[in-house]
Scaffold this active site. Structure first.
Site, mmCIF file in Angstrom:
data_model
loop_
_atom_site.group_PDB
_atom_site.id
_atom_site.type_symbol
_atom_site.label_atom_id
_atom_site.label_comp_id
_atom_site.label_asym_id
_atom_site.label_seq_id
_atom_site.Cartn_x
_atom_site.Cartn_y
_atom_site.Cartn_z
ATOM 1 N N HIS A 57 8.908 -3.113 -6.880
ATOM 2 C CA HIS A 57 8.303 -2.771 -8.174
ATOM 3 C C HIS A 57 9.303 -2.081 -9.097
ATOM 4 C CE1 HIS A 57 4.560 -3.558 -6.024
ATOM 5 N NE2 HIS A 57 4.795 -2.558 -5.214
ATOM 6 N N SER B 78 5.804 -5.258 -0.962
ATOM 7 C CA SER B 78 5.746 -3.847 -1.353
ATOM 8 C C SER B 78 6.066 -2.928 -0.171
ATOM 9 C CB SER B 78 4.377 -3.548 -1.971
ATOM 10 O OG SER B 78 4.352 -2.299 -2.589
ATOM 11 N N ALA B 79 5.099 -2.176 0.332
ATOM 12 C CA ALA B 79 5.351 -1.295 1.477
ATOM 13 C C ALA B 79 5.857 -2.082 2.683
ATOM 14 C CB ALA B 79 4.082 -0.533 1.845
ATOM 15 N N GLY C 169 0.850 -1.183 0.000
ATOM 16 C CA GLY C 169 0.000 0.000 0.000
ATOM 17 C C GLY C 169 0.882 1.228 0.000
#
Length: 235
Positions: free
Chosen positions: A159, A122-123, A90
């Site tokens: 990413h 991700s986060a 997120g």
């Protein structure tokens, strides 16, 4: 002994949520029944309940229960007692701000250092590094510090994207941004392409996935490493 999976993403093209790595997660979490989920990053602004339910549904496929950290009266105690932890993706600034707000940085770091299995996507991967200064996210909130958990001795850029030929976008590439970062900071940065992850077992830090991983070191030209390469000495 530290035990982490630090993944670029939760979803790759043509695949469902965590589907590409789920078989591996079944082995990674084999000794636990319940995973404590940290939903603080709130992708697209979804609620903690909605995000936890999304994680709950996918982990049911490998017979694991999921409880959201926000469901506990004391998040710090929940972290200390967790069998395993998953922090979803997120917005990294939102995630880190909430961790600081709830005084969870030290408890989370301590249980990871002491061997509680940790999955980040991700986060949730960004916060494993020294700082979050190499995230791609917009700073929509302002955490007290950009310092993160520091459970690995480098920064992460999930990413990671290569320049796209004939792209009409004329702005900065990810590589350009990371080079800008190295004008002011010296720690290495791992550019994790989609579907790749870093696996930590004690002192072993190994690159995983199917793609090459791009590594950026201070005052060096960027270079590529194959899957299954050890990056233990990268500091």
């Amino acid at each position: 002994m530290k035990k982490l999976i630090i993944a670029s993403t939760s979803t790759i093209h043509g695949s469902g949520y965590l589907e590409y790595i789920l078989e591996h997660l079944a082995c990674f979490f084999k000794d636990c029944k319940t995973i404590t989920f940290i939903p603080y990053a709130r992708p697209s602004g979804i609620s903690h309940n909605e995000y936890t339910e999304k994680a709950r549904q996918v982990f049911q496929k490998i017979n694991k229960s999921v409880i959201g950290l926000h469901e506990y009266d004391s998040p710090a105690e929940a972290i200390k007692k967790a069998e395993a932890i998953f922090t979803g993706g997120g917005n990294t600034f939102v995630l880190l701000n909430q961790l600081y707000k709830n005084n969870l940085i030290d408890p989370l770091r301590n249980v990871i250092e002491n061997g509680t299995p940790y999955l980040g996507t991700s986060a949730g991967s960004n916060i494993c590094g020294l700082t979050i200064n190499t995230t791609n996210d917009m700073p929509i909130v302002y955490p007290p510090s950009f310092k993160a958990l520091s459970v690995v001795p480098f920064n992460i850029n999930p990413h990671y994207l290569d320049p796209y030929p004939n792209n009409k976008h004329m702005g900065e590439t990810r590589e350009t941004r990371i080079k800008e970062f190295h004008n002011f900071n010296t720690q290495p940065v791992i550019g994790l392409r989609e579907g790749n992850w870093i696996e930590v077992n004690g002192n072993e830090v190994i690159l995983k996935g199917k793609e090459l991983t791009r590594v950026f070191e201070y005052c060096k030209a960027p270079y590529e490493l194959e899957p299954e390469t050890s990056i233990n000495k990268l500091k």
